[in-house]
Enzyme design. Structure first.
Site, PDB file in Angstrom:
ATOM      1  N   GLY A 293     -23.218 102.721  89.656  1.00  0.00           N
ATOM      2  CA  GLY A 293     -24.501 103.418  89.591  1.00  0.00           C
ATOM      3  C   GLY A 293     -25.663 102.486  89.905  1.00  0.00           C
ATOM      4  O   GLY A 293     -25.523 101.495  90.629  1.00  0.00           O
ATOM      5  N   SER A 294     -26.799 102.790  89.319  1.00  0.00           N
ATOM      6  CA  SER A 294     -28.023 102.070  89.673  1.00  0.00           C
ATOM      7  C   SER A 294     -28.063 100.624  89.191  1.00  0.00           C
ATOM      8  O   SER A 294     -28.941  99.870  89.585  1.00  0.00           O
ATOM      9  CB  SER A 294     -29.243 102.827  89.146  1.00  0.00           C
ATOM     10  OG  SER A 294     -29.401 104.039  89.855  1.00  0.00           O
TER      11      SER A 294
END
Length: 488
Positions: free
Chosen positions: A217-218
């Site tokens: 993810g981020s």
């Protein structure tokens, strides 16, 4: 001697020679394989004939041995078994061993060649044979904070000391109690069968901190930012980027959008603070797949033989086409990472770009004598000191700025850098996202005693990066506070 007697004598001589050859073959040629054969009960009888050596955390044993009845005189015990199982593994009379209990079995059982002199002295003086001790790098307070923070949630925590690579915490939930099947009774077999869930997503024997890989993810945007800075795609973290919003994925009709924030032409610092997908996807596209692979590899990705000494699963940044590479740049493509790997990313940033090899065995002891000490080892210079310090400023903004997604990781009087992440998964992103948080803490003297990665698999189904900050961030904060408390 008549002919029949001579024949009998020759035949008997051949039989004796055959027996001698067979005896020597078994004693010298086949000795090792017979000694390690799982069907050889004598091996286990010998292994459990004396108390097993201990695994040590903060100077205290987290394991022990108790006397039993039957062929196996002693069996293994653990203090807070479910909390420590991801570190120690199990040692069972009936089902073998894994992790530290297996890798350091020679020392713990007292059969290691390095213990020969001590064992000989004990035999001469009539003392009972004892196993050696394995002294870990683990921090008991940090382990407890991580375990309690995850609670009944499925997930994992890995914490590292950036300057050395010492693993300070390693937690995976759901877990299991290795004491329940340490023996060889029918009850032990029942308990063993209860935790055999290899095809079950709740598998308690899966070490999620080391052996499970997730879409990062981020949190991966820290690596993408590093690649952009190292390759000159951005001169300064506060310079505006030439980024449209939405961003058309290369070679595709699809357009990438953002969950929140004003991301058009956003600076790198602001883009990390509010987690702009468009900025980092474009940066990954600008850098290109080959250089993105190179940067990820410097942080520890694509290493198939990372031993702590328990081997970690390989974290991957693959060869990808342009649209996938852009998605890789925001952690939502083909790239995958273990929690340990993402702790390594935060650790390298906090350590001015130096990535140290993670390890969790500090020393091997025979009674009061150290036999072996692990020396810290640098794996790579992941980024330059200048780039690392720029990344630190960006990650600290994520936590300190009111608009940042990592505010719940703040610690009074301590500089904290962090990055949230919500990794979507499942067909058409149909399943609940994984909540991520990576971070480090810096003290007033500039030292960074701890870097942490937390992943929570069963978080609330909020697709914004704030999910990582809300669920995983407080766990990371408490682990950092536990380490800092021991430093003061």
């Amino acid at each position: 001697m008549n002919k029949p007697l001579r024949r009998i004598a020759i035949f008997c001589g051949l039989l004796v020679l055959t027996l001698l050859l067979r005896d020597n073959y078994l004693q010298y040629v086949k000795a090792d394989s017979l000694a390690s054969d799982t069907k050889n009960r004598r091996v286990n009888i010998t292994r459990y004939a004396t108390p097993r050596g201990d695994i040590i955390v903060d100077g205290k044993a987290i394991t022990g041995s108790v006397e039993t009845t039957g062929d196996y005189k002693y069996k293994r015990t653990w203090t807070n078994g479910p909390m420590w199982a991801p570190v120690t593994g199990y040692s069972s009379q009936a089902f073998g061993a894994n992790q530290l209990e297996r890798l350091e079995d020679g020392i713990l059982s007292g059969n290691d060649d390095r213990l020969f002199f001590r064992n000989t002295l004990d035999m001469i003086t009539g003392k009972e044979k004892e196993g050696g001790s394995v002294v870990t790098t683990l921090n008991a307070a940090a382990q407890k904070a991580a375990y309690q923070g995850l609670g009944d949630k499925k997930g994992a925590v890995a914490a590292i000391e950036p300057s050395t690579g010492k693993i300070l915490a390693l937690v995976s939930t759901p877990s299991y109690d290795p004491s329940k099947f340490a023996g060889s009774s029918n009850k032990d077999a029942e308990e063993w069968n209860k935790v055999q869930k290899k095809n079950d997503r709740d598998d308690p024997m899966l070490n999620r901190a080391l052996r499970e890989t997730y879409p990062p993810g981020s949190t991966f945007k820290v690596v993408t930012a590093a690649a952009a800075l190292e390759n000159g795609e951005v001169a300064d973290i506060d310079d505006k980027t030439d980024t449209p919003d939405p961003f058309p994925l290369p070679q595709s009709t699809n357009k990438l959008t953002n969950e929140h924030g004003e991301c058009k032409n956003a600076t790198l610092r602001y883009a990390l603070m509010v987690s702009c997908n468009t900025v980092f996807a474009k940066m990954a596209d600008n850098v290109g797949n080959e250089k993105m692979i190179d940067q990820a590899t410097k942080f520890g990705f694509n290493e198939a033989e990372l031993d702590t000494p328990v081997r970690a699963a390989e974290s991957i940044y693959p060869k990808d086409n342009a649209p996938q590479n852009a998605l890789d740049g925001i952690g939502q493509g083909s790239n995958r990472a273990t929690p340990l790997q993402m702790a390594m990313v935060a650790s390298a940033v906090a350590n001015d770009g130096k990535l140290m090899k993670p390890y969790m065995v500090d020393q091997i002891w025979a009674k009061l004598d150290p036999l072996e000490t692990t020396e810290p080892q640098q794996l790579s210079q992941a980024v330059s000191a200048k780039t690392a310090q720029a990344l630190q400023k960006m990650m600290e903004t994520v936590v300190e700025d009111p608009l940042g997604t990592g505010g719940k990781a703040k610690i009074d009087g301590v500089k904290v850098g962090g990055k949230t992440g919500t990794a979507q998964h499942g067909l058409n992103n149909s399943e609940k996202p994984y909540a991520w948080f990576i971070s480090y803490a810096k003290l007033s003297d500039g030292s960074a005693p701890v870097a942490v990665a937390v992943v929570v698999e069963d978080g609330a189904a909020n697709r914004g990066d704030i999910t990582g900050g809300g669920l995983a961030g407080p766990i990371a904060r408490d682990v950092m506070k536990a380490v800092i408390g021991n430093k003061k």
